[in-house]
Design a protein around this motif. Structure first.
Motif, mmCIF file in Angstrom:
data_model
loop_
_atom_site.group_PDB
_atom_site.id
_atom_site.type_symbol
_atom_site.label_atom_id
_atom_site.label_comp_id
_atom_site.label_asym_id
_atom_site.label_seq_id
_atom_site.Cartn_x
_atom_site.Cartn_y
_atom_site.Cartn_z
ATOM 1 N N GLN A 39 47.894 26.078 16.370
ATOM 2 C CA GLN A 39 46.902 26.673 15.466
ATOM 3 C C GLN A 39 46.770 25.856 14.182
ATOM 4 N N GLN A 40 47.865 25.292 13.709
ATOM 5 C CA GLN A 40 47.823 24.463 12.507
ATOM 6 C C GLN A 40 47.056 23.167 12.752
ATOM 7 N N GLY A 43 41.179 22.220 14.765
ATOM 8 C CA GLY A 43 40.165 22.045 13.739
ATOM 9 C C GLY A 43 39.218 20.919 14.090
ATOM 10 N N THR A 44 38.376 20.566 13.135
ATOM 11 C CA THR A 44 37.396 19.495 13.320
ATOM 12 C C THR A 44 37.828 18.283 12.509
ATOM 13 N N TYR A 45 37.703 17.120 13.110
ATOM 14 C CA TYR A 45 38.113 15.861 12.507
ATOM 15 C C TYR A 45 36.968 14.858 12.630
ATOM 16 N N VAL A 53 36.850 17.654 18.026
ATOM 17 C CA VAL A 53 37.309 19.032 17.906
ATOM 18 C C VAL A 53 38.616 19.166 18.675
ATOM 19 N N SER A 55 41.093 22.113 19.811
ATOM 20 C CA SER A 55 41.133 23.570 19.933
ATOM 21 C C SER A 55 42.461 23.994 20.543
ATOM 22 N N ARG A 118 40.756 15.100 8.810
ATOM 23 C CA ARG A 118 40.278 16.470 8.989
ATOM 24 C C ARG A 118 39.025 16.663 8.156
#
Length: 119
Positions: A39-40, A43-45, A53, A55, A118
């Motif tokens: 979860q950490q 994100g989108t980079y 992405v 996920s 990020r």
């Protein structure tokens, strides 16, 4: 712990038959995924000015970008900060700042390393 065999382009039997070194089978060991860590990282980079992405789905982590085709690729954990794919011969190393926040990753593909931030 899971042992995964990775062959670029899926040419395992052809490469073995003809002895092609560029398609050699590589054995890597994957550790169990960590849902909190995933979860950490999710994100989108930005990698080479293209969105990437990552996920998280529980203990599984996926990477998707037009740079590598339309299909998402599962990232297998070697450590909390190092992952590999079996779809393509790539290693992803997560970078964190002093506060332990994920700031990006480096992608190692062959002899080249690419930096992603990020977004």
């Amino acid at each position: 712990m899971l042992t995964v065999w990775s062959t670029p382009m899926g040419n395992r039997s052809i490469s073995a038959e003809y002895g092609w070194p560029e398609f050699k089978v590589t054995e890597k060991v994957a550790n169990a995924g960590d849902a909190t860590n995933n979860q950490q990282i999710a994100g989108t980079y930005r990698l080479m000015d293209t969105p990437v992405v990552i996920s998280a789905e529980g203990e599984r982590l996926y990477l998707q970008s037009d740079l590598f085709g339309a299909a998402r690729m599962e990232l297998h954990a070697q450590s909390p900060t190092a992952f590999f794919t079996t779809d393509q011969d790539m290693v992803l190393n997560v970078t964190r700042n002093a506060e332990n926040e994920v700031t990006g990753f480096s992608l190692v593909r062959g002899a080249s390393t690419y930096q992603a931030a990020r977004s």
